[in-house]
Design a protein around this motif. Structure first.
Motif, PDB file in Angstrom:
ATOM      1  N   HIS A 178       0.812  -1.214   0.000  1.00 17.60           N
ATOM      2  CA  HIS A 178       0.000   0.000   0.000  1.00 17.60           C
ATOM      3  C   HIS A 178       0.849   1.269   0.000  1.00 17.60           C
ATOM      4  CE1 HIS A 178      -3.887  -2.033   1.732  1.00 17.60           C
ATOM      5  NE2 HIS A 178      -3.538  -2.476   0.533  1.00 17.60           N
ATOM      6  N   TRP A 179       1.890   1.282   0.806  1.00 21.13           N
ATOM      7  CA  TRP A 179       2.744   2.473   0.914  1.00 21.13           C
ATOM      8  C   TRP A 179       3.392   2.803  -0.428  1.00 21.13           C
ATOM      9  CZ3 TRP A 179       8.331   2.624   0.947  1.00 21.13           C
ATOM     10  CH2 TRP A 179       8.876   3.852   1.329  1.00 21.13           C
ATOM     11  N   ARG A 180       4.008   1.802  -1.031  1.00 19.64           N
ATOM     12  CA  ARG A 180       4.722   2.020  -2.297  1.00 19.64           C
ATOM     13  C   ARG A 180       3.746   2.403  -3.421  1.00 19.64           C
ATOM     14  NH1 ARG A 180       7.080  -2.191  -1.988  1.00 19.64           N
ATOM     15  NH2 ARG A 180       9.094  -1.549  -1.204  1.00 19.64           N
ATOM     16  N   ALA A 181       2.676   1.652  -3.545  1.00 18.89           N
ATOM     17  CA  ALA A 181       1.703   1.942  -4.604  1.00 18.89           C
ATOM     18  C   ALA A 181       1.006   3.275  -4.357  1.00 18.89           C
ATOM     19  CB  ALA A 181       0.678   0.820  -4.693  1.00 18.89           C
ATOM     20  N   GLY A 182       0.645   3.519  -3.109  1.00 17.08           N
ATOM     21  CA  GLY A 182      -0.028   4.770  -2.789  1.00 17.08           C
ATOM     22  C   GLY A 182       0.812   5.982  -3.136  1.00 17.08           C
ATOM     23  N   LEU A 183       2.094   5.936  -2.783  1.00 10.52           N
ATOM     24  CA  LEU A 183       2.987   7.055  -3.096  1.00 10.52           C
ATOM     25  C   LEU A 183       3.126   7.243  -4.605  1.00 10.52           C
ATOM     26  CD1 LEU A 183       5.867   6.689  -0.463  1.00 10.52           C
ATOM     27  CD2 LEU A 183       4.009   8.359  -0.483  1.00 10.52           C
ATOM     28  N   LEU A 184       3.175   6.137  -5.343  1.00  9.64           N
ATOM     29  CA  LEU A 184       3.282   6.223  -6.795  1.00  9.64           C
ATOM     30  C   LEU A 184       2.119   7.021  -7.384  1.00  9.64           C
ATOM     31  CD1 LEU A 184       4.405   5.314  -9.609  1.00  9.64           C
ATOM     32  CD2 LEU A 184       2.946   3.285  -9.367  1.00  9.64           C
ATOM     33  N   PHE A 185       0.903   6.681  -6.984  1.00 16.39           N
ATOM     34  CA  PHE A 185      -0.275   7.340  -7.558  1.00 16.39           C
ATOM     35  C   PHE A 185      -0.438   8.767  -7.046  1.00 16.39           C
ATOM     36  CE2 PHE A 185      -1.432   2.759  -7.860  1.00 16.39           C
ATOM     37  CZ  PHE A 185      -1.409   2.690  -9.245  1.00 16.39           C
ATOM     38  N   LEU A 186      -0.197   8.973  -5.762  1.00 18.60           N
ATOM     39  CA  LEU A 186      -0.336  10.316  -5.201  1.00 18.60           C
ATOM     40  C   LEU A 186       0.666  11.278  -5.837  1.00 18.60           C
ATOM     41  CD1 LEU A 186      -0.779   9.304  -1.456  1.00 18.60           C
ATOM     42  CD2 LEU A 186      -2.555  10.267  -2.936  1.00 18.60           C
ATOM     43  N   ASN A 187       1.891  10.817  -6.000  1.00 20.12           N
ATOM     44  CA  ASN A 187       2.918  11.679  -6.601  1.00 20.12           C
ATOM     45  C   ASN A 187       2.706  11.889  -8.094  1.00 20.12           C
ATOM     46  OD1 ASN A 187       4.311  12.233  -4.202  1.00 20.12           O
ATOM     47  ND2 ASN A 187       5.486  10.333  -4.351  1.00 20.12           N
ATOM     48  N   ALA A 188       1.860  11.031  -8.695  1.00 23.35           N
ATOM     49  CA  ALA A 188       1.478  11.228 -10.098  1.00 23.35           C
ATOM     50  C   ALA A 188       0.254  12.138 -10.215  1.00 23.35           C
ATOM     51  CB  ALA A 188       1.196   9.886 -10.760  1.00 23.35           C
ATOM     52  N   GLY A 189      -0.210  12.648  -9.072  1.00 24.01           N
ATOM     53  CA  GLY A 189      -1.351  13.565  -9.084  1.00 24.01           C
ATOM     54  C   GLY A 189      -2.698  12.892  -9.128  1.00 24.01           C
ATOM     55  N   LYS A 190      -2.747  11.598  -8.757  1.00 26.73           N
ATOM     56  CA  LYS A 190      -4.007  10.862  -8.782  1.00 26.73           C
ATOM     57  C   LYS A 190      -4.676  10.892  -7.398  1.00 26.73           C
ATOM     58  CE  LYS A 190      -4.196   9.040 -13.011  1.00 26.73           C
ATOM     59  NZ  LYS A 190      -3.353  10.018 -13.722  1.00 26.73           N
ATOM     60  N   VAL A 201      -6.755   8.948  -4.568  1.00 26.57           N
ATOM     61  CA  VAL A 201      -6.544   7.556  -4.170  1.00 26.57           C
ATOM     62  C   VAL A 201      -7.530   7.128  -3.088  1.00 26.57           C
ATOM     63  CG1 VAL A 201      -4.948   5.968  -3.006  1.00 26.57           C
ATOM     64  CG2 VAL A 201      -4.098   7.497  -4.806  1.00 26.57           C
ATOM     65  N   LEU A 202      -8.131   5.958  -3.291  1.00 24.12           N
ATOM     66  CA  LEU A 202      -8.868   5.221  -2.272  1.00 24.12           C
ATOM     67  C   LEU A 202      -8.059   3.962  -2.010  1.00 24.12           C
ATOM     68  CD1 LEU A 202     -11.428   4.648  -0.527  1.00 24.12           C
ATOM     69  CD2 LEU A 202     -12.395   3.506  -2.552  1.00 24.12           C
ATOM     70  N   CYS A 203      -7.442   3.862  -0.837  1.00 23.53           N
ATOM     71  CA  CYS A 203      -6.515   2.759  -0.538  1.00 23.53           C
ATOM     72  C   CYS A 203      -7.133   1.815   0.468  1.00 23.53           C
ATOM     73  CB  CYS A 203      -5.195   3.319  -0.004  1.00 23.53           C
ATOM     74  SG  CYS A 203      -3.971   2.051   0.378  1.00 23.53           S
ATOM     75  N   GLU A 204      -7.114   0.526   0.144  1.00 23.42           N
ATOM     76  CA  GLU A 204      -7.681  -0.483   1.032  1.00 23.42           C
ATOM     77  C   GLU A 204      -7.058  -0.415   2.430  1.00 23.42           C
ATOM     78  OE1 GLU A 204      -9.842  -2.524   1.931  1.00 23.42           O
ATOM     79  OE2 GLU A 204     -11.063  -2.337   0.149  1.00 23.42           O
ATOM     80  N   LYS A 205      -7.851  -0.874   3.396  1.00 32.89           N
ATOM     81  CA  LYS A 205      -7.324  -0.981   4.760  1.00 32.89           C
ATOM     82  C   LYS A 205      -6.481  -2.246   4.873  1.00 32.89           C
ATOM     83  CE  LYS A 205      -9.623  -4.640   5.788  1.00 32.89           C
ATOM     84  NZ  LYS A 205      -8.917  -5.871   6.129  1.00 32.89           N
ATOM     85  N   PRO A 206      -5.537  -2.324   5.806  1.00 36.34           N
ATOM     86  CA  PRO A 206      -5.016  -1.205   6.568  1.00 36.34           C
ATOM     87  C   PRO A 206      -4.253  -0.271   5.641  1.00 36.34           C
ATOM     88  CG  PRO A 206      -3.600  -3.082   6.893  1.00 36.34           C
ATOM     89  CD  PRO A 206      -4.760  -3.561   6.072  1.00 36.34           C
ATOM     90  N   PHE A 207      -4.312   1.025   5.938  1.00 39.68           N
ATOM     91  CA  PHE A 207      -3.720   2.043   5.079  1.00 39.68           C
ATOM     92  C   PHE A 207      -2.283   1.702   4.688  1.00 39.68           C
ATOM     93  CE2 PHE A 207      -4.933   6.811   4.890  1.00 39.68           C
ATOM     94  CZ  PHE A 207      -4.951   6.741   3.515  1.00 39.68           C
ATOM     95  N   ALA A 208      -1.514   1.235   5.666  1.00 37.40           N
ATOM     96  CA  ALA A 208      -0.117   0.860   5.449  1.00 37.40           C
ATOM     97  C   ALA A 208       0.313  -0.001   6.629  1.00 37.40           C
ATOM     98  CB  ALA A 208       0.757   2.097   5.305  1.00 37.40           C
ATOM     99  N   MET A 209       1.581  -0.347   6.678  1.00 42.78           N
ATOM    100  CA  MET A 209       2.066  -1.286   7.687  1.00 42.78           C
ATOM    101  C   MET A 209       2.310  -0.650   9.049  1.00 42.78           C
ATOM    102  SD  MET A 209       1.991  -4.187   6.262  1.00 42.78           S
ATOM    103  CE  MET A 209       2.949  -5.180   7.404  1.00 42.78           C
ATOM    104  N   ASN A 210       2.512   0.657   9.087  1.00 44.02           N
ATOM    105  CA  ASN A 210       2.725   1.345  10.359  1.00 44.02           C
ATOM    106  C   ASN A 210       2.400   2.825  10.187  1.00 44.02           C
ATOM    107  OD1 ASN A 210       5.125   2.606   9.245  1.00 44.02           O
ATOM    108  ND2 ASN A 210       6.204   0.680   9.644  1.00 44.02           N
ATOM    109  N   SER A 211       2.430   3.552  11.294  1.00 44.10           N
ATOM    110  CA  SER A 211       2.011   4.957  11.250  1.00 44.10           C
ATOM    111  C   SER A 211       2.984   5.827  10.471  1.00 44.10           C
ATOM    112  CB  SER A 211       1.838   5.501  12.671  1.00 44.10           C
ATOM    113  OG  SER A 211       3.033   5.373  13.417  1.00 44.10           O
ATOM    114  N   GLY A 212       4.261   5.461  10.422  1.00 45.12           N
ATOM    115  CA  GLY A 212       5.209   6.218   9.621  1.00 45.12           C
ATOM    116  C   GLY A 212       4.844   6.187   8.152  1.00 45.12           C
ATOM    117  N   GLN A 213       4.482   5.005   7.656  1.00 43.26           N
ATOM    118  CA  GLN A 213       4.069   4.886   6.262  1.00 43.26           C
ATOM    119  C   GLN A 213       2.764   5.640   6.008  1.00 43.26           C
ATOM    120  OE1 GLN A 213       3.899   0.719   5.160  1.00 43.26           O
ATOM    121  NE2 GLN A 213       6.084   0.667   4.674  1.00 43.26           N
ATOM    122  N   VAL A 214       1.840   5.584   6.949  1.00 42.27           N
ATOM    123  CA  VAL A 214       0.574   6.295   6.785  1.00 42.27           C
ATOM    124  C   VAL A 214       0.814   7.800   6.690  1.00 42.27           C
ATOM    125  CG1 VAL A 214      -1.592   6.908   7.937  1.00 42.27           C
ATOM    126  CG2 VAL A 214      -0.872   4.518   7.841  1.00 42.27           C
TER     127      VAL A 214
END
Length: 340
Positions: A79-91, A93-106
């Protein structure tokens, strides 16, 4: 104009999400593309669901100009890697739970969304169900008086499922199903940080949690307890008890269609799917999809039903529970940009 969706992942949850979208008006929701690391798998998925574009990489989906919002339905270790890819591409995002593996990634995901001025939501679909909306309304009206105790249970035997039990796949009861109990408690207490969190549990040989019990204390002498397990089936309901009555979310508490308020039962039936589903009540994914559409139409960058602050707090609590129970993932030693 329809909200144009892109799917990241061609697995079971993406299948159910696609089926759920077809219960909504086609002039409001369209799936324009699906991406998988296997082009063949993406093409098979696209053919089954009548999707125009199939991509063999997530990068191609990120670069598609005809996508309004990406649904990230891959393993939560990604989730963290894919989420950053899309967000940084200006997309958006609706990301499945859990958002990421820990609060730092979130926090990385949240920071990326705010930097790029795009919409981001953790797909805690429960929050968008009519039953949950009704619970929120009753609580705001004070129908239960002062809430004193919240209890939630979720147990699902799944020790035979690799993603549930293997540490490298982010396994364990907490991240998979315990998250539903915790988000419900936070919703009832309106995103308040608990004064204390006490957790105990048992681990599998792989090092992930099999069963966990959590007790939380909130301000004004209010309490919450939850139990979750991937070894046994539990009542899978949730109960809010206040000084003037109670509310029960009937089984399954994470996607309920029945609500009992002070002994009065209300039913909220779901539409029938046009293809077999992988998970219980999955046509209810339609509610979070429509929530995203309404947020985008209003120009919002996050959902009031599942605010980013709730997602951060939820993951911080899960970090603390893992610390107390003794579950450590490789991502915990990874340096997140939010920590640099």
């Amino acid at each position: 104009m329809a909200t144009r969706w892109g799917l990241c992942g061609a697995g079971k949850i993406s299948h159910d999400f696609s089926v759920a979208l077809r219960t909504l008006p086609p002039q409001d929701h369209q799936i324009r593309a699906v991406a998988s690391r296997s082009l063949e798998r993406a093409q098979d998925f696209a053919k089954r669901h009548g999707i125009l574009e199939a991509y063999g990489s997530y990068e191609e989906l990120a670069n598609d100009p005809n996508i309004d919002v990406v649904y990230v339905g891959v393993l939560h270790t990604e989730h963290w890697r894919a989420g950053l890819l899309f967000l940084n591409a200006g997309k958006n995002v609706l990301c499945e739970k859990p958002f990421a593996m820990n609060s730092g990634q979130v926090k990385d995901l949240v920071n990326a969304a705010r930097t790029n001025k795009v919409f981001l939501m953790e797909a805690v679909w429960s929050r968008c169900f009519p039953t949950y909306v009704e619970v929120g309304r009753r609580l705001r009206e004070g129908a239960l008086g002062e809430v004193k105790l919240v209890k939630a249970y979720f147990g699902s035997p799944q020790l035979d499922i690799p993603r549930s039990v293997e540490r490298e796949l982010g396994g364990g009861a907490l991240l998979d199903i315990g998250v539903y109990c915790l988000q419900f408690i936070l919703m009832v207490f309106d995103g308040e940080r608990p004064e204390s969190v006490h957790a105990t549990g048992v681990l599998l040989d792989s090092g992930v949690d099999e069963s966990v019990v959590v007790v939380m204390k909130f301000s004004r002498k209010r309490m919450a307890t939850c139990t979750f397990s991937i070894a046994v089936r539990l009542p899978n309901d949730a109960v809010i008890t206040g000084t003037k009555g109670s509310i029960q979310l009937c089984r399954p508490m994470h996607c309920p269609t029945r609500l009992v308020v002070n002994d009065k039962v209300s039913e909220y039936p779901l539409p029938e799917p046009d293809l077999p589903l992988n998970f219980t009540n999955s046509t209810g994914l339609r509610y979070e999809a429509e929530e995203v559409r309404q947020c985008l139409l209003q120009g919002l960058k996050e959902s009031p039903r599942m605010p980013l602050a709730d997602s951060i707090l939820l993951t911080e609590i899960m970090d603390e529970i893992r610390k107390q129970v003794g579950v450590v993932f490789s991502q915990d030693s990874q340096k997140c940009s939010s920590e640099t």
